[in-house]
Design a protein around this motif. Structure first.
Motif, short mmCIF file in Angstrom:
data_model
loop_
_atom_site.label_atom_id
_atom_site.label_comp_id
_atom_site.label_asym_id
_atom_site.label_seq_id
_atom_site.Cartn_x
_atom_site.Cartn_y
_atom_site.Cartn_z
N ALA A 1 0.85 -1.20 0.00
CA ALA A 1 0.00 0.00 0.00
C ALA A 1 0.88 1.24 0.00
CB ALA A 1 -0.90 -0.01 1.23
N VAL A 2 0.30 2.38 -0.35
CA VAL A 2 1.02 3.65 -0.20
C VAL A 2 1.41 3.82 1.27
CG1 VAL A 2 -0.09 4.80 -2.16
CG2 VAL A 2 -1.16 4.94 0.11
N GLY B 1 -7.02 -0.56 -8.57
CA GLY B 1 -6.10 -1.28 -7.69
C GLY B 1 -6.35 -0.92 -6.23
N SER C 1 -5.24 3.07 0.61
CA SER C 1 -5.26 4.33 -0.15
C SER C 1 -6.69 4.80 -0.35
CB SER C 1 -4.55 4.15 -1.50
OG SER C 1 -5.09 3.06 -2.22
N GLU D 1 -10.84 -3.80 -8.07
CA GLU D 1 -9.88 -4.78 -7.57
C GLU D 1 -10.18 -6.16 -8.18
OE1 GLU D 1 -7.02 -4.86 -5.62
OE2 GLU D 1 -7.18 -6.96 -6.22
N VAL D 2 -9.15 -6.81 -8.69
CA VAL D 2 -9.36 -8.10 -9.34
C VAL D 2 -9.45 -9.26 -8.35
CG1 VAL D 2 -6.92 -8.69 -9.71
CG2 VAL D 2 -8.65 -9.46 -11.35
N HIS E 1 -8.86 -9.52 -1.59
CA HIS E 1 -8.45 -8.13 -1.35
C HIS E 1 -9.70 -7.25 -1.24
CE1 HIS E 1 -4.24 -8.71 -3.44
NE2 HIS E 1 -4.46 -9.57 -2.46
N ALA F 1 -9.69 -4.75 -14.15
CA ALA F 1 -10.08 -3.37 -14.41
C ALA F 1 -10.48 -3.14 -15.87
CB ALA F 1 -8.95 -2.42 -14.01
N ASP G 1 -3.15 2.35 -9.71
CA ASP G 1 -2.19 1.65 -8.83
C ASP G 1 -2.46 0.15 -8.85
OD1 ASP G 1 -0.16 1.31 -6.97
OD2 ASP G 1 -1.42 1.79 -5.25
N1 SAH Z 1 -3.85 1.22 -3.97
C1 SAH Z 1 -3.50 0.25 -2.93
C2 SAH Z 1 -2.43 -0.71 -3.41
C3 SAH Z 1 -2.80 -1.47 -4.64
S1 SAH Z 1 -1.69 -2.84 -4.91
C4 SAH Z 1 -2.99 1.01 -1.72
O1 SAH Z 1 -2.11 1.86 -1.89
O2 SAH Z 1 -3.45 0.75 -0.60
C5 SAH Z 1 -2.23 -3.36 -6.48
C6 SAH Z 1 -3.61 -4.04 -6.49
O3 SAH Z 1 -4.02 -4.16 -7.84
C7 SAH Z 1 -3.58 -5.46 -5.91
O4 SAH Z 1 -4.56 -5.62 -4.92
C8 SAH Z 1 -3.92 -6.34 -7.12
O5 SAH Z 1 -4.70 -7.48 -6.79
C9 SAH Z 1 -4.71 -5.37 -7.99
N2 SAH Z 1 -4.75 -5.75 -9.40
C10 SAH Z 1 -3.82 -6.43 -10.10
N3 SAH Z 1 -4.24 -6.60 -11.37
C11 SAH Z 1 -5.44 -6.01 -11.46
C12 SAH Z 1 -6.39 -5.85 -12.52
N4 SAH Z 1 -6.16 -6.34 -13.75
N5 SAH Z 1 -7.53 -5.20 -12.27
C13 SAH Z 1 -7.78 -4.68 -11.03
N6 SAH Z 1 -6.93 -4.81 -9.99
C14 SAH Z 1 -5.78 -5.45 -10.21
#
Ligand code: SAH
Ligand code: DHB
Ligand code: MG
Length: 222
Positions: free
Chosen positions: A42-43, A67, A73, A91-92, A96, A120, A139
């Motif tokens: 995470a950030v 993400g 975040s 979120e995929v 999560h 996404a 992200d």
């Molecule tokens: N923004 C968050 C961190 C995100 S980490 C924070 O700062 O708290 C990246 C996330 O993107 C992960 O949970 C991962 O599962 C997700 N991810 C990966 N591929 C993806 C996709 N194709 N579509 C949506 N989410 C995706």
């Protein structure tokens, strides 16, 4: 940690101690994410507050995040919104997303935040009806960064702000020959904004508890 990383971390810790009082909801979200086995990507707290500040300065009411992870975040972004503001986060990974929903509910912003589960690129077309957004935080999976930027442009209007995380990657972004997918994704999105006359972009390098990385920030001006 190398010596410079220790120095960055100490300065981050000092600034966070001074500027970020203990916060039950944010602290619980971070603890829950670790307990749920989510990766520690995470950030940082100070970066989350930067996102909150940008959204507040901009006066954004409709925020899109690509993400979610455990919603850390998302929580910072949601807190910048006025009472009638909304954040949609994509979120995929269903685990999560479930963790994020629980964190957002516990923090009292569940009514302002909607977690959509799916890849996404499958989910974003369905958001055209709810557009335009005025702030987008990208992200997720880095190889799709440029595709997410293209969607962000479709889902926003002039004046919107787009932020992309993780575009410096310990400086490796400067390595044109890198085969690292994160580096290639960072370069692809920087080159995409460079070629996009509708955007006013910059890159801000960051150091601290998350090492050396950076944000791409861009405003939609055309
Ligand atoms: N923004 C968050 C961190 C995100 S980490 C924070 O700062 O708290 C990246 C996330 O993107 C992960 O949970 C991962 O599962 C997700 N991810 C990966 N591929 C993806 C996709 N194709 N579509 C949506 N989410 C995706
Ligand atoms: C990674 C992803 C992120 O969004 C981040 O902030 C740091 C690392 C990763 O996939 O390694
Ligand atoms: Mg990130």
């Amino acid at each position: 940690m190398t010596q410079p990383e220790r120095v960055w971390d100490a300065a981050d810790t000092y600034a966070a101690e001074q500027l970020l009082p203990p916060d039950a909801a944010l602290d619980a979200a971070m603890a829950n994410n670790a307990a749920a086995g989510l990766p520690n990507i995470a950030v940082s707290p100070l970066q989350g507050k930067l996102l909150q500040l940008i959204v507040g300065i901009h006066g954004a009411r409709r925020v899109l995040e690509i993400g979610t992870l455990g919603g850390y975040s998302t929580l910072w972004l949601a807190r910048a919104l006025p009472a009638d503001g909304r954040i949609v986060t994509v979120e995929v990974d269903p685990h999560h997303a479930d963790t994020a929903r629980a964190n957002l509910e516990r923090a009292g912003v569940g009514d302002r935040a909607e977690v959509l589960v799916g890849a996404a690129l499958d989910v974003l077309p369905g958001l055209l009806d709810g557009a335009p957004f005025d702030f987008v935080f990208i992200d997720a999976d880095k190889p799709n960064n440029a595709a997410y930027l293209a969607w962000a442009l479709r889902l926003t209007r002039r004046g919107a702000v787009i932020v992309v995380d993780n575009v410096v990657r310990r400086g490796r972004v400067a390595d044109a020959g890198s085969e690292d997918p994160g580096v290639r994704g960072a370069r692809a999105v920087i080159e995409a904004v460079s070629a996009e006359p509708r955007l006013l972009p910059t890159v801000v390098q960051t150091v601290g508890s998350k090492g050396h990385d950076g944000f791409l920030l861009a405003r939609v001006v055309g």
